[in-house]
Design a protein around this motif. Structure first.
Motif, mmCIF file in Angstrom:
data_model
loop_
_atom_site.group_PDB
_atom_site.id
_atom_site.type_symbol
_atom_site.label_atom_id
_atom_site.label_comp_id
_atom_site.label_asym_id
_atom_site.label_seq_id
_atom_site.Cartn_x
_atom_site.Cartn_y
_atom_site.Cartn_z
ATOM 1 N N GLY A 174 0.779 -1.231 0.000
ATOM 2 C CA GLY A 174 0.000 0.000 0.000
ATOM 3 C C GLY A 174 0.813 1.284 0.000
ATOM 4 O O GLY A 174 0.246 2.366 0.105
ATOM 5 N N TRP A 175 2.124 1.187 -0.142
ATOM 6 C CA TRP A 175 2.985 2.375 -0.137
ATOM 7 C C TRP A 175 3.070 2.968 -1.534
ATOM 8 O O TRP A 175 3.189 2.252 -2.519
ATOM 9 N N GLU A 176 3.019 4.298 -1.618
ATOM 10 C CA GLU A 176 3.130 5.023 -2.879
ATOM 11 C C GLU A 176 4.459 5.762 -2.909
ATOM 12 O O GLU A 176 4.828 6.440 -1.938
ATOM 13 N N LEU A 177 5.176 5.646 -4.031
ATOM 14 C CA LEU A 177 6.454 6.329 -4.188
ATOM 15 C C LEU A 177 6.213 7.823 -4.352
ATOM 16 O O LEU A 177 5.413 8.254 -5.169
ATOM 17 N N VAL A 178 6.916 8.630 -3.532
ATOM 18 C CA VAL A 178 6.815 10.081 -3.607
ATOM 19 C C VAL A 178 8.015 10.655 -4.342
ATOM 20 O O VAL A 178 7.887 11.511 -5.205
ATOM 21 N N SER A 179 9.214 10.145 -4.019
ATOM 22 C CA SER A 179 10.436 10.705 -4.589
ATOM 23 C C SER A 179 11.591 9.723 -4.436
ATOM 24 O O SER A 179 11.572 8.871 -3.545
ATOM 25 N N ILE A 180 12.576 9.859 -5.312
ATOM 26 C CA ILE A 180 13.830 9.121 -5.189
ATOM 27 C C ILE A 180 14.960 10.130 -5.271
ATOM 28 O O ILE A 180 14.952 11.003 -6.141
ATOM 29 N N THR A 181 15.917 10.035 -4.348
ATOM 30 C CA THR A 181 17.075 10.920 -4.356
ATOM 31 C C THR A 181 18.344 10.090 -4.211
ATOM 32 O O THR A 181 18.292 8.959 -3.722
ATOM 33 N N PRO A 182 19.481 10.637 -4.605
ATOM 34 C CA PRO A 182 20.746 9.925 -4.381
ATOM 35 C C PRO A 182 21.003 9.780 -2.883
ATOM 36 O O PRO A 182 20.683 10.675 -2.101
ATOM 37 N N GLY A 183 21.584 8.648 -2.494
ATOM 38 C CA GLY A 183 21.946 8.434 -1.094
ATOM 39 C C GLY A 183 23.149 9.269 -0.708
ATOM 40 O O GLY A 183 23.757 9.934 -1.548
ATOM 41 N N PRO A 184 23.524 9.244 0.576
ATOM 42 C CA PRO A 184 24.618 10.079 1.074
ATOM 43 C C PRO A 184 25.958 9.791 0.391
ATOM 44 O O PRO A 184 26.760 10.691 0.211
ATOM 45 N N THR A 185 26.170 8.548 -0.021
ATOM 46 C CA THR A 185 27.442 8.219 -0.665
ATOM 47 C C THR A 185 27.368 8.388 -2.174
ATOM 48 O O THR A 185 28.384 8.339 -2.852
ATOM 49 N N GLY A 186 26.149 8.555 -2.720
ATOM 50 C CA GLY A 186 25.974 8.672 -4.154
ATOM 51 C C GLY A 186 25.970 7.335 -4.866
ATOM 52 O O GLY A 186 25.743 7.265 -6.062
ATOM 53 N N GLU A 187 26.236 6.251 -4.134
ATOM 54 C CA GLU A 187 26.296 4.930 -4.754
ATOM 55 C C GLU A 187 24.955 4.214 -4.747
ATOM 56 O O GLU A 187 24.774 3.260 -5.476
ATOM 57 N N GLN A 188 24.040 4.638 -3.908
ATOM 58 C CA GLN A 188 22.717 4.029 -3.911
ATOM 59 C C GLN A 188 21.675 5.124 -3.889
ATOM 60 O O GLN A 188 21.999 6.308 -3.752
ATOM 61 N N LEU A 189 20.428 4.730 -4.050
ATOM 62 C CA LEU A 189 19.320 5.673 -4.065
ATOM 63 C C LEU A 189 18.505 5.515 -2.790
ATOM 64 O O LEU A 189 18.535 4.473 -2.145
ATOM 65 N N VAL A 190 17.762 6.572 -2.453
ATOM 66 C CA VAL A 190 16.849 6.538 -1.316
ATOM 67 C C VAL A 190 15.455 6.874 -1.824
ATOM 68 O O VAL A 190 15.266 7.874 -2.516
#
Length: 54
Positions: A30-46
C-alpha cells in the motif's frame, strides 16, 4: 468539513540492482512512491514513500 487524510511515511534505501523488486514489494503493502534521491554516498538511491495511516 471533510476529514483530512493522515499519512505515514517511510524512507527506504534502494539497491540499484533490485530497485523494481524493492518498490514492487512496498507497493503491494500500500505504499506510494513520492520521490527518489541519491543516497549520502551517491552509490545508492533513497526512496521516500507514503500511505494513508490506518
Amino acid at each position: 468539513m471533510a476529514e483530512l487524510t493522515k499519512w505515514e511515511y517511510a524512507t527506504v534505501p534502494l539497491l540499484t540492482h533490485a530497485t523494481k523488486q524493492i518498490l514492487d514489494t512496498w507497493g503491494e503493502d500500500g505504499w506510494e512512491l513520492v520521490s527518489i534521491t541519491p543516497g549520502p554516498t551517491g552509490e545508492q538511491l533513497v526512496a521516500f514513500l507514503k500511505r494513508p495511516k490506518q
